[in-house]
Design a protein around this motif. Sequence first.
Motif, PDB file in Angstrom:
ATOM      1  N   LEU A 432     170.466  12.546  57.245  1.00 24.31           N
ATOM      2  CA  LEU A 432     169.054  12.458  56.734  1.00 24.31           C
ATOM      3  C   LEU A 432     168.791  13.754  56.016  1.00 24.31           C
ATOM      4  O   LEU A 432     168.171  13.651  54.771  1.00 24.31           O
ATOM      5  CB  LEU A 432     168.159  12.205  57.714  1.00 24.31           C
ATOM      6  N   LEU A 433     169.121  14.611  56.427  1.00 21.85           N
ATOM      7  CA  LEU A 433     168.702  16.200  55.692  1.00 21.85           C
ATOM      8  C   LEU A 433     169.660  16.155  54.313  1.00 21.85           C
ATOM      9  O   LEU A 433     169.173  16.947  53.370  1.00 21.85           O
ATOM     10  CB  LEU A 433     168.941  17.297  56.720  1.00 21.85           C
ATOM     11  N   ARG A 435     170.780  13.941  52.785  1.00 28.67           N
ATOM     12  CA  ARG A 435     170.093  12.769  51.711  1.00 28.67           C
ATOM     13  C   ARG A 435     169.060  13.279  51.008  1.00 28.67           C
ATOM     14  O   ARG A 435     168.610  13.113  49.773  1.00 28.67           O
ATOM     15  CB  ARG A 435     169.854  11.277  52.320  1.00 28.67           C
ATOM     16  N   ILE A 436     168.177  14.157  51.512  1.00 27.81           N
ATOM     17  CA  ILE A 436     166.933  14.489  51.052  1.00 27.81           C
ATOM     18  C   ILE A 436     167.467  15.509  49.837  1.00 27.81           C
ATOM     19  O   ILE A 436     166.603  15.533  48.706  1.00 27.81           O
ATOM     20  CB  ILE A 436     165.910  15.175  52.118  1.00 27.81           C
ATOM     21  N   ALA A 443     163.962  20.395  53.103  1.00 27.66           N
ATOM     22  CA  ALA A 443     164.375  19.258  53.661  1.00 27.66           C
ATOM     23  C   ALA A 443     163.339  19.160  55.003  1.00 27.66           C
ATOM     24  O   ALA A 443     162.918  18.069  55.335  1.00 27.66           O
ATOM     25  CB  ALA A 443     165.868  19.011  54.022  1.00 27.66           C
ATOM     26  N   LEU A 446     159.718  18.463  54.073  1.00 33.05           N
ATOM     27  CA  LEU A 446     159.661  17.150  53.673  1.00 33.05           C
ATOM     28  C   LEU A 446     159.457  16.150  54.804  1.00 33.05           C
ATOM     29  O   LEU A 446     158.795  15.234  54.903  1.00 33.05           O
ATOM     30  CB  LEU A 446     160.702  16.775  52.610  1.00 33.05           C
ATOM     31  N   LEU A 447     160.608  16.360  55.751  1.00 36.60           N
ATOM     32  CA  LEU A 447     160.645  15.404  56.922  1.00 36.60           C
ATOM     33  C   LEU A 447     159.150  15.739  57.880  1.00 36.60           C
ATOM     34  O   LEU A 447     158.847  14.789  58.241  1.00 36.60           O
ATOM     35  CB  LEU A 447     161.941  15.941  57.632  1.00 36.60           C
ATOM     36  N   VAL A 473     161.040   9.894  52.996  1.00 33.74           N
ATOM     37  CA  VAL A 473     162.128  10.992  52.691  1.00 33.74           C
ATOM     38  C   VAL A 473     163.324  10.478  51.894  1.00 33.74           C
ATOM     39  O   VAL A 473     163.915  11.300  51.069  1.00 33.74           O
ATOM     40  CB  VAL A 473     162.506  11.692  54.044  1.00 33.74           C
ATOM     41  N   LEU A 474     163.620   9.212  52.009  1.00 35.05           N
ATOM     42  CA  LEU A 474     164.847   8.908  50.991  1.00 35.05           C
ATOM     43  C   LEU A 474     164.702   8.583  49.720  1.00 35.05           C
ATOM     44  O   LEU A 474     165.491   8.690  49.017  1.00 35.05           O
ATOM     45  CB  LEU A 474     165.379   7.408  51.912  1.00 35.05           C
ATOM     46  N   ALA A 476     162.345  10.928  48.387  1.00 36.17           N
ATOM     47  CA  ALA A 476     161.875  12.122  47.874  1.00 36.17           C
ATOM     48  C   ALA A 476     162.929  12.854  46.819  1.00 36.17           C
ATOM     49  O   ALA A 476     164.185  12.684  47.071  1.00 36.17           O
ATOM     50  CB  ALA A 476     161.939  13.245  48.910  1.00 36.17           C
ATOM     51  N   ALA A 478     165.153  15.239  44.825  1.00 36.82           N
ATOM     52  CA  ALA A 478     165.741  16.670  45.344  1.00 36.82           C
ATOM     53  C   ALA A 478     165.673  17.656  44.233  1.00 36.82           C
ATOM     54  O   ALA A 478     165.141  17.176  43.101  1.00 36.82           O
ATOM     55  CB  ALA A 478     167.319  16.311  45.513  1.00 36.82           C
ATOM     56  N   GLY A 484     167.251  12.237  46.295  1.00 32.90           N
ATOM     57  CA  GLY A 484     168.074  12.585  47.261  1.00 32.90           C
ATOM     58  C   GLY A 484     169.071  13.609  46.734  1.00 32.90           C
ATOM     59  O   GLY A 484     169.188  13.952  45.520  1.00 32.90           O
TER      60      GLY A 484
END
Length: 500
Positions: A432-433, A435-436, A443, A446-447, A473-474, A476, A478, A484
């Motif tokens: 998950l981190l 992908r952010i 990251a 944002l999470l 978050v997916l 968001a 980068a 991402g």
Amino acid sequence: MSTPHLPKVAGIDPTVPSPTHTATPLPGIPAAASEPGTLIQDRLAGWVSDLTTLHELTERLARTRTLDEALRELLSAGAGLVGARRGMAVLEPADGQGPTATIGLGLAHADLGTIETVPRSATPYGCILDGLPGGPLPDPRPSPADHHAPPGRGAEGGAAFPAAAPGTAAVPGAVAVPDILGDEHLDPRHREVAARLGFAASYAVPLSTEGNGRLGAAVWLYDEPAEPDGHRRHLVGLYGRYASEHLGRLLELERGRAEIATLTEELLPTRLPRVPGVRLAARHVTGARGGGDWYDALPLPEGALGLAVGSVSGTGPSALAATGRLRASLRAYAVMEGEDPVAVLSDLELLLRLTEPARSATALFAYAEPARRRIVLAGAGHAPPLVVGDRRTEYVETSLSAPLGMLACWEAPSVDLDVRPGETVLLYTDGLLRRIGGPVDRAFVLLHAAAASVPRVDRADPGAVADHVLRLVLGAPAEGGGPGGRGDDEDVVMLAARFD
């Protein structure tokens, strides 16, 4: 007195005398022959222009990453090559293993449904997909006589498809219907649908490769009776062959991803346990390459609950196999030593070093007592859980530790956490981190912001909490642009536990 002006016609000034070399020749005197090499230069210029056009179109097609994107690009580029405005592409691999799809260009979903009401054998794409005769253009560069051949016939009035070798099936060629409304040999339903949707002619080409066989067909629709000339047919034939090879590669990738996704889902829990005092929800977003992210939740003695998430290094089938072994082993260790999360992870680390010394893994195991709303957890190189509630949204302070398999002997202290009524604990994997994207600190920020913004009405449902966080978050952006950090390559797992 002013001089009268002679009239001008079509922007040509008659007062300017025509050059002698362009003057109209007198009757009986032949015109001067063109300079030697002019015809060759014109042909070379045309070939260069065609090659440039095909290069640009194939470059755009090569940048597509999914079958849907490739089919839409194929329709758009092909429409320009054959001079049409609308079209449809049908993906239907001959081996029957799928996937199948129907994509339209300038056609609404309802229009595609209307076209599919025409008997399949009466449609151009049906003739191609089913190998039926009926295409007048087996050669992408036919002779001039082909333009006057009746629909469904070649230049000689015979079958449109070339004769097949003994023991082999004939490969359908292109299918052109220059005048749908005026062709009495066509199925009445075909003419009715064409009149309703406003197209009067069609041109279809097969999509096939030597390795995969038939993949599908592309059809372009004309608003007026028309038929592409030999030059346009030749260009779209070349483009179609390249597009077919590209579609074949994407098809293999799509099937591989589907197989890995199916295998991944089979390795994860089929259902979550029901334990009084806590409600669970899990979300799994499969990466393009298939990762080793996993989760688990299992009931333990005396009303306790074991929660775990983890990630195995590597991708593909080998990582999935390692994931299955680690998850099965953790379940056994949790039953025996669940009250001590450090012991559970220590045993898991020893197993990893003995069975797969070249592989590392991160993991987090939590021993939860829902009746007391108390959690004891330990992590090995894993991201800290996130607590979401009405009064707080904060990360759990866990001790820093190396991933499993990185040190000769792993050990780290456990952490106690008291959960308030109505709070949800989010456990997630490092995918998950990644992908952010961007720096890890960003990251985490944002999470945290996504978790803090969960609407109050959704906080009673752990699934709604997980969906809200992942949705934010997916998507968001980068740093450096683009959504991402690493696109869709990373697996993402989130396990949400809401305590009553």
